[in-house]
Design an enzyme around this catalytic site. Structure first.
Site, PDB file in Angstrom:
ATOM      1  N   HIS A  15      -7.509  -2.191  15.067  1.00  0.00           N
ATOM      2  CA  HIS A  15      -7.561  -1.387  13.839  1.00  0.00           C
ATOM      3  C   HIS A  15      -7.324  -2.271  12.615  1.00  0.00           C
ATOM      4  O   HIS A  15      -8.112  -2.270  11.663  1.00  0.00           O
ATOM      5  CB  HIS A  15      -6.502  -0.291  13.921  1.00  0.00           C
ATOM      6  CG  HIS A  15      -6.430   0.591  12.720  1.00  0.00           C
ATOM      7  ND1 HIS A  15      -6.990   1.848  12.680  1.00  0.00           N
ATOM      8  CD2 HIS A  15      -5.861   0.418  11.507  1.00  0.00           C
ATOM      9  CE1 HIS A  15      -6.775   2.398  11.510  1.00  0.00           C
ATOM     10  NE2 HIS A  15      -6.073   1.541  10.767  1.00  0.00           N
ATOM     11  N   GLU A  16      -6.232  -3.035  12.641  1.00  0.00           N
ATOM     12  CA  GLU A  16      -5.898  -3.852  11.473  1.00  0.00           C
ATOM     13  C   GLU A  16      -6.896  -4.977  11.257  1.00  0.00           C
ATOM     14  O   GLU A  16      -7.211  -5.317  10.117  1.00  0.00           O
ATOM     15  CB  GLU A  16      -4.485  -4.419  11.626  1.00  0.00           C
ATOM     16  CG  GLU A  16      -3.398  -3.387  11.796  1.00  0.00           C
ATOM     17  CD  GLU A  16      -3.397  -2.326  10.712  1.00  0.00           C
ATOM     18  OE1 GLU A  16      -3.752  -2.627   9.557  1.00  0.00           O
ATOM     19  OE2 GLU A  16      -3.045  -1.178  11.021  1.00  0.00           O
TER      20      GLU A  16
ATOM     21  N   HIS B 154      -9.929  -3.805   9.519  1.00  0.00           N
ATOM     22  CA  HIS B 154      -9.700  -3.692   8.082  1.00  0.00           C
ATOM     23  C   HIS B 154     -10.059  -4.967   7.325  1.00  0.00           C
ATOM     24  O   HIS B 154     -10.305  -4.922   6.113  1.00  0.00           O
ATOM     25  CB  HIS B 154      -8.230  -3.387   7.806  1.00  0.00           C
ATOM     26  CG  HIS B 154      -7.886  -1.935   7.809  1.00  0.00           C
ATOM     27  ND1 HIS B 154      -8.578  -0.990   7.085  1.00  0.00           N
ATOM     28  CD2 HIS B 154      -6.880  -1.266   8.429  1.00  0.00           C
ATOM     29  CE1 HIS B 154      -8.023   0.193   7.270  1.00  0.00           C
ATOM     30  NE2 HIS B 154      -6.994   0.059   8.087  1.00  0.00           N
TER      31      HIS B 154
ATOM     32  N   GLU C 166       0.837  -1.190   0.000  1.00  0.00           N
ATOM     33  CA  GLU C 166       0.000   0.000   0.000  1.00  0.00           C
ATOM     34  C   GLU C 166       0.879   1.250   0.000  1.00  0.00           C
ATOM     35  O   GLU C 166       1.873   1.315   0.725  1.00  0.00           O
ATOM     36  CB  GLU C 166      -0.915   0.018   1.229  1.00  0.00           C
ATOM     37  CG  GLU C 166      -2.002   1.065   1.126  1.00  0.00           C
ATOM     38  CD  GLU C 166      -2.936   1.068   2.337  1.00  0.00           C
ATOM     39  OE1 GLU C 166      -4.114   1.402   2.169  1.00  0.00           O
ATOM     40  OE2 GLU C 166      -2.477   0.737   3.429  1.00  0.00           O
TER      41      GLU C 166
ATOM     42  N   GLY D  96       3.119   1.618  10.592  1.00  0.00           N
ATOM     43  CA  GLY D  96       2.921   1.004  11.892  1.00  0.00           C
ATOM     44  C   GLY D  96       2.492  -0.440  11.736  1.00  0.00           C
ATOM     45  O   GLY D  96       3.020  -1.337  12.371  1.00  0.00           O
ATOM     46  N   ALA D  97       1.527  -0.662  10.855  1.00  0.00           N
ATOM     47  CA  ALA D  97       1.053  -2.005  10.554  1.00  0.00           C
ATOM     48  C   ALA D  97       0.279  -1.940   9.246  1.00  0.00           C
ATOM     49  O   ALA D  97      -0.152  -0.869   8.825  1.00  0.00           O
ATOM     50  CB  ALA D  97       0.165  -2.538  11.681  1.00  0.00           C
TER      51      ALA D  97
ATOM     52  N   GLU E  68      -2.760  -4.040   6.831  1.00  0.00           N
ATOM     53  CA  GLU E  68      -3.875  -4.973   6.936  1.00  0.00           C
ATOM     54  C   GLU E  68      -3.953  -5.980   5.803  1.00  0.00           C
ATOM     55  O   GLU E  68      -5.048  -6.365   5.379  1.00  0.00           O
ATOM     56  CB  GLU E  68      -5.183  -4.184   6.984  1.00  0.00           C
ATOM     57  CG  GLU E  68      -5.553  -3.442   5.693  1.00  0.00           C
ATOM     58  CD  GLU E  68      -5.025  -2.030   5.603  1.00  0.00           C
ATOM     59  OE1 GLU E  68      -5.508  -1.273   4.753  1.00  0.00           O
ATOM     60  OE2 GLU E  68      -4.125  -1.684   6.405  1.00  0.00           O
ATOM     61  N   ASN E  69      -2.848  -6.468   5.275  1.00  0.00           N
ATOM     62  CA  ASN E  69      -2.902  -7.483   4.226  1.00  0.00           C
ATOM     63  C   ASN E  69      -3.934  -8.557   4.577  1.00  0.00           C
ATOM     64  O   ASN E  69      -4.024  -8.997   5.728  1.00  0.00           O
ATOM     65  CB  ASN E  69      -1.534  -8.149   4.062  1.00  0.00           C
ATOM     66  CG  ASN E  69      -0.405  -7.158   3.965  1.00  0.00           C
ATOM     67  OD1 ASN E  69      -0.432  -6.250   3.143  1.00  0.00           O
ATOM     68  ND2 ASN E  69       0.598  -7.329   4.823  1.00  0.00           N
TER      69      ASN E  69
END
Length: 899
Positions: free
Chosen positions: A337-338, A341, A168, A302-303, A305-306
């Site tokens: 959060h992830e 997603h 991303e 930070g992270a 969301e794959n």
């Protein structure tokens, strides 16, 4: 995607009590924290693909050579041609094409390749026209594992190499040629040939693992993915090990390098709690077959969301149960959060990047819910309110933008990963949810997910669905907040006639410098909810400039933003504000926090004097919420930095010490007290103690705190685990205020030897608190040198720029070595974070210097950030000039000690 902000926020909150949440605007916790500003763009001239070819399935075989930092690929793409054509255009960057062929209409043709590097596109052309209908592309190619933390890149740790992806927003094209835009959803079959002894993790579960081809290699084949966008494809290769668990029958693994497996337990339990909550909240259960969460040594964001394979920066995932409250909260929140997603972004994806908030705003809105249910003592609602306040600070600038903004090029796309997308997007959703009710809103959310699952959607699709589900004009309300920039200010005038109370509401756009006359012409459809002293809440839709509503009986005061759920600033008349201040214990903690933020905004906007804010602040001596105290003391620290003079600085600090004395004594840090936590202290008490000690040490220079800070840090350095980690996070930034190179060297040594990411970064970023000029020089040199990872350099430099005692020299040094800074951090990453941190300056000279410097050293990928920083500096400088003499008057009225 979580911006890597939690880390910086937790560090800088105690380091500098950053002015008006400037760093919050830059990097964001909700983050998660998050970004993001840490994404990487492509060429600014890149454009969208033609729409003739639509992919349906990819087969990708990639062979990775870690030693040589290269890879080769063999790819087959099934597409549908909408019309006959001799050519097909797809995305590719830093890819060397070998053999390319196209099969259509029963015939296979060799294709020539024409690259347009300025657009990151490749045109495949065949000799004879391809018919409309199904076609197959076959491509062999080669690429390099770059060190830019983008696409398929090289990461290093523990004297070995790893291969990791970060796609991303527009970097999948660096791993494989493809249709690298969100609408082109397809399924993927991926296999990876890797070194013996290494493991591979991807979106699908492993379906086979066979030797070869070639000596010392094995090939891992993954299950077919669901239909998804290219930027969600993931691959991690190395000696990763995993801690395994499950929730509701879904396998969950938390993976890391072998030396950090012992730090995966808390994340695993957090993921279990989050999964169970989401499976109850959504009508669609977790839509994928497994969930892997991987801590990566080098990671720009930070992270990420794959789909079913979330990748992380180590510090936001790895910690044990003894970690600080802030670290544990961040881990749980960013996981939430992830994982949100997986529904918002992965299952349903925005049609185009202009609606990025449908991914990030939704995940930010959702992330607090499961953590609140699991850990109510963490008071996640206060984090939501602070997030709202941060977004409104940025939204008060002329250089802000609408939530939905045009974005065609990768550079424009990456500028959308900011506080407006994340925090404002989430704030709008919270406001509408509070207005229509949680259950009706949940019904609308689930209807939206059901309708658009495995597809793409636009903002109109969401709000029209929720409007239909709730029978309220959600579509009109949300459009007014999503499609126009700025934050509204709602002024409230209370009236009384014949025993009946009224509230006259007036809306206008709030701007920090009051120079934009056109701003008053904007109108929003605002769900205003007021809480009366009786506890009753009265709501109305303010859809015009002014309206008068019933307030029941005659009221002396009201809370114009009940529960702080609305995305608007509020202004009460002075008499009503004083009456509300006297009733502070009756207000919810969220309302107290918002009241502080709104009053500070009125001072910054020239509507109120600093005395009115300090009168309000005087009512917070009995405050027992750490988050509220942090909000208050961040403003007090800004006053100390920007508005005090040699004459007023010590009286003002004495006033802060007097204000906080009762709570300081309560948490064991009063004069002569032994600063040790009590047995059985909960997370809320630990957080409160850290907030008080940080405020007294940094903002008030309290002798008792300064006396104990260094010995306690030295104790922890000598005997790790003997000081409460929540308090230690503050002390590490207080101790350097009166320290020397001896302590500095210990920080450097511990940051290098630490295995626990929290410990490593606690001391690494603590270096930014050493104000001795020689040590500031050492920190800048260290940051841009080889011993600090590029992902961390920008944060360490930003910490120096936002710390008042170090910022002048740090900026001078960075200007002198700008080329080295750029080389180490990467242009967009470094530019955006560092340029954003410059907003912490507050004087005309630095405004002129910064403007002049970037005129000679353009930063096109951070143009909006530069404009925002310059505007913030100019605004702060003007406020400081106007309010400094008024601060002196206020202190004089209370005696020389500021009482």
């Amino acid at each position: 995607m979580a911006r890597a902000q939690s880390l910086l926020e937790e560090t800088l909150e105690t380091l500098t009590y950053t002015r008006d949440g400037v760093i919050s605007e830059l990097m964001m916790k909700s983050s998660v924290l998050i970004l993001a500003f840490l994404l990487l763009p492509l060429s600014a001239s890149a454009q969208r693909l033609p729409s003739n070819a639509v992919p349906s399935h990819y087969e990708i075989a990639v062979a990775i050579d870690l030693a040589a930092a290269t890879f080769t690929g063999d790819e087959t793409i099934r597409v549908h041609l909408q019309a006959p054509s001799e050519s097909i255009v797809l995305n590719a960057a830093e890819i060397a094409f070998n053999d390319v062929s196209v099969t259509a209409g029963g015939r296979t043709q060799k294709a020539s390749v024409k690259l347009d590097e300025s657009k990151d596109q490749a045109m495949l052309t065949v000799p004879s026209r391809l018919p409309a209908g199904d076609a197959t592309l076959h491509i062999t190619y080669a690429g390099r594992l770059n060190d830019d933390l983008r696409g398929l890149y090289l990461s290093k740790a523990n004297n070995r190499r790893y291969a990791v992806t970060q796609m991303e927003a527009t970097d999948a094209r660096r791993m494989f040629p493809g249709f690298d835009e969100p609408p082109y959803k397809a399924t993927f079959d991926l296999k990876a040939t890797i070194d013996e002894g290494d493991h591979a993790i991807s979106n699908g579960a492993i379906v086979s693992d066979t030797p070869g081809p070639g000596a010392g290699k094995h090939t891992v084949t993954f299950a077919t993915t669901p239909k998804m966008s290219t930027y969600l494809l993931a691959l991690a290769v190395g000696d990763f090990v995993c801690n395994e668990g499950a929730a509701d029958g879904i396998p969950i693994r938390i993976c890391s390098t072998p030396d950090k497996k012992a730090l995966t337990g808390f994340a695993l339990e957090s993921a279990r709690q989050v999964m169970q909550y989401y499976n109850r909240y959504y009508s669609i259960k977790y839509p994928f077959k497994k969930l892997d969460v991987v801590a990566v040594p080098d990671f720009a964001a930070g992270a990420m969301e794959n789909t079913a394979a979330i990748f992380y920066r180590e510090t936001l995932l790895l910690a044990d149960d003894k970690a600080s409250v802030g670290t544990r909260k961040s881990i749980a929140e960013v996981l939430a959060h992830e994982m949100a997603h997986q529904w918002f972004g992965d299952l349903v994806t925005m049609q185009w990047w202009d609606d990025l908030w449908l991914n990030e705003g939704f995940a930010n809105w959702m992330q607090s819910k499961p953590v609140k249910a699991w850990k109510p003592e963490w008071q996640m609602e206060l984090g939501e309110t602070a997030s709202n306040q941060g977004a409104m600070t940025l939204d008060a600038l002329h250089s802000t933008r609408a939530v939905r903004a045009k974005a065609e090029t990768p550079a424009e796309i990456n500028e959308l990963f900011d506080s407006i997308t994340y925090e404002k997007g989430a704030a709008i959703l919270r406001m509408v949810e509070a207005w229509v009710g949680e259950e009706p809103f949940r019904k609308g959310v689930n209807a939206y997910l059901e309708k658009f699952k495995y597809g793409n959607a636009r903002a109109e699709d969401f709000w029209s669905t929720v409007a239909s589900s709730t029978d309220k004009p959600v579509d009109k309300v949300m459009a007014s907040f999503v499609d126009q920039p700025g934050v509204p200010l709602v002024s409230v005038a209370l009236g009384c006639e014949g025993g009946r109370g009224t509230a006259t509401l007036t809306q206008e756009r709030y701007v920090a410098d009051q120079q934009d006359n056109d701003a008053t012409k904007q109108l929003w459809q605002i769900p205003v909810c007021m809480r009366l002293p009786s506890g009753k809440t009265v709501c109305d839709l303010l859809d015009k400039k002014q309206a008068t509503i019933s307030a029941g009986g005659c009221q002396q005061w009201t809370v114009p933003n009940a529960g702080a759920r609305g995305y608007y600033r509020t202004a009460l008349p002075p008499a009503s504000l004083r009456a509300a201040s006297a009733e502070m214990p009756k207000l919810e903690a969220t309302e107290r926090l918002a009241l502080l933020g709104d009053e500070w905004a009125l001072v910054r906007g020239g509507r109120h004097d600093i005395g009115s804010f300090l009168d309000l602040a005087s009512g917070f001596g009995s405050e027992r919420s750490g988050q509220v105290l942090n909000t208050l003391t961040s403003k007090l620290a800004a006053i100390d930095d920007d508005m005090t003079t040699d004459k007023t600085r010590e009286p003002f600090r004495a006033w802060i010490r007097a204000l906080l004395a009762p709570v300081a004594a309560e948490v064991g840090w009063g004069p002569g007290a032994t600063p040790a936590p009590k047995a059985g202290d909960g997370d809320d008490t630990r957080a409160l103690r850290a907030a008080v000690v940080g405020a007294l040490g940094v903002a008030a220079r309290d002798p008792n705190v300064l006396k104990h800070a260094r010995p306690l840090v030295e104790q922890e350095l000598d005997k790790p685990g003997t000081v409460d980690p929540t308090l230690l996070g503050v002390l590490v930034n207080v101790a350097p205020l009166e320290a020397d190179a001896t302590l500095y060297d210990k920080y450097v040594a511990r940051s290098k030897s630490a295995v626990d990411p929290e410990e490593r970064y606690r001391y690494l970023y603590g270096l930014a608190s050493f104000a001795d000029p020689a040590l500031v020089r050492r920190t800048v040199e260290y940051a841009i040198g080889p011993d600090v990872r590029s992902q961390d350099t920008k944060i360490l430099l930003a910490a120096l720029l936002t710390n008042d005692p170090t910022q002048d020299l740090a900026w001078d040094l960075m200007r002198q070595q700008w080329d080295a800074v750029q080389k180490k951090t990467g242009e967009f990453v470094g530019n955006t974070v560092i340029v954003g941190a410059l907003a912490a300056f507050c004087d005309d000279q630095h405004y002129a210097d910064i403007k002049s410097f970037f005129a000679a050293h353009p930063v096109p990928d951070a143009a909006r950030t530069l404009a925002q920083s310059l505007e913030a500096i100019a605004s702060c400088s003007a406020v400081a000039r106007a309010q400094s003499p008024k601060l002196e008057e206020w202190l004089q009225a209370r005696g020389s000690a500021g009482r």
